[in-house]
Design an enzyme around this catalytic site. Sequence first.
Site, mmCIF file in Angstrom:
data_model
loop_
_atom_site.group_PDB
_atom_site.id
_atom_site.type_symbol
_atom_site.label_atom_id
_atom_site.label_comp_id
_atom_site.label_asym_id
_atom_site.label_seq_id
_atom_site.Cartn_x
_atom_site.Cartn_y
_atom_site.Cartn_z
ATOM 1 N N ASP A 172 5.376 11.721 -5.589
ATOM 2 C CA ASP A 172 6.348 11.194 -4.634
ATOM 3 C C ASP A 172 6.058 11.829 -3.271
ATOM 4 O OD1 ASP A 172 7.323 13.818 -5.096
ATOM 5 O OD2 ASP A 172 9.123 13.183 -4.086
ATOM 6 N N GLU A 227 17.101 9.125 -10.591
ATOM 7 C CA GLU A 227 15.776 8.838 -10.046
ATOM 8 C C GLU A 227 15.777 7.573 -9.188
ATOM 9 O OE1 GLU A 227 13.084 10.673 -9.908
ATOM 10 O OE2 GLU A 227 14.176 12.260 -10.936
ATOM 11 N N TYR A 287 5.979 6.084 -9.836
ATOM 12 C CA TYR A 287 6.618 7.395 -9.684
ATOM 13 C C TYR A 287 7.796 7.560 -10.652
ATOM 14 C CZ TYR A 287 9.858 10.894 -8.528
ATOM 15 O OH TYR A 287 10.714 11.930 -8.688
#
Length: 388
Positions: free
Chosen positions: A139, A38, A121
């Site tokens: 996102d 991520e 996010y």
Amino acid sequence: MNPGFEQLPARLIAWFDRHGRDLPWRKDRTPYRVWIAEIMLQQTRVETVVPYYRRWLETFPTVEALAEASETDVLKIWEGLGYYSRARSLRRAAEIIVRDFRGELPADLNRLKKLPGIGPYTGGSISSIAFANPIPALDGNVRRVYSRLFDIEAPLKSKESEAELEKISAALYALPEVRARPGDYLEGLMDLGATVCLPAAPRCVACPWAESCAAKARGVQTARPVVLKKAPVPAYLVAAAVIADSDGRVLLTRRPKNGLLGGLWEFPGGKTEDGESLEDCVRREIREELAVEFTPIRPFGVYRHAYTHFKITLHAFVGTIPADSKPKALSADALDWAAPEQLNAYPMGKVDRLIARKWLTETRLNEPDPQSKESGSPRTKRGKTIKE
DNA sequence: TAAACGTGGTA
DNA sequence: TTACCAAGTTT
């Protein structure tokens, strides 16, 4: 809401089961692996991330390994990925996770968001993908998909748009299909945005949500989301110095921890001032940064590069400083004389890596013939050690 | 809050 | 060549 709103999650998840991408970080979804992916994927394309992700996991297979790594180790693996504060934040967060959470990433969103590098996010995405918590995460892909699906006319960065997106997201996350598989729903949304609901040319024929898409119904899908024009970025003329000592080692300085290319090594130099020549500029910069008098001897390449909010044309110069002078790291974080075979070990940004490679090339060319009995062995060794 | 923060791919 | 874009966060 759109017709068939309640059916949206089920259709997306069914599409994801069939068309979802097979990506390295989806193999074994441990919190650590999800976290690294991520962070790497922030503002970065999947294809770019894949090789970096593999190398990272080989080098730092666990939170503990990362916590024990040096900042240089981490930056070296990260070299070329950009947004280098991400790498330093990862390492700092690993230390906190080891110290405060016994080496396990917290599942709790609020604890996650307190870790450096994890914002709204990423906190939501780790929470949903690694821990199956139905936490909404917005996102770029998700915003684009929802902007089209609900034909949001307000500019993407506006408060109105953001509020609408959050409202839509909250409504969808209230549905049982999302709550049952929050990770798959989010990844399905990502894959839809990345492979079907493309920015310039959406492939609506392949979209599981096409029948419900408000922008498509009005034929305005390519006009969504509404993006405001960006201001042109300034261009700077820059000069840098390649200074070698009698052993062929070159002088490198380390940039301050925070800011552009923080913690990376570079060939010292800086921006020209109004009306200043490149040679005057590099002499002044070296005097200001290192307190020595630099004499440019010959040009060493012109490098154009675009950063996020400005662009540069950098002229490098090979030159000398007085033999009896000793450079001091005045503005730099540190200073080092790097032997050619060590150059690759210093984490650098793109432009300085290009200069370093050129220096290596020329150094090799100037070496004695590798076939001669005297120097064949060292040459071979060096050639194998340095990977570029 | 708006600006800072990288790089490589694509049109 | 230029402009824009890509799984955002920090200050």
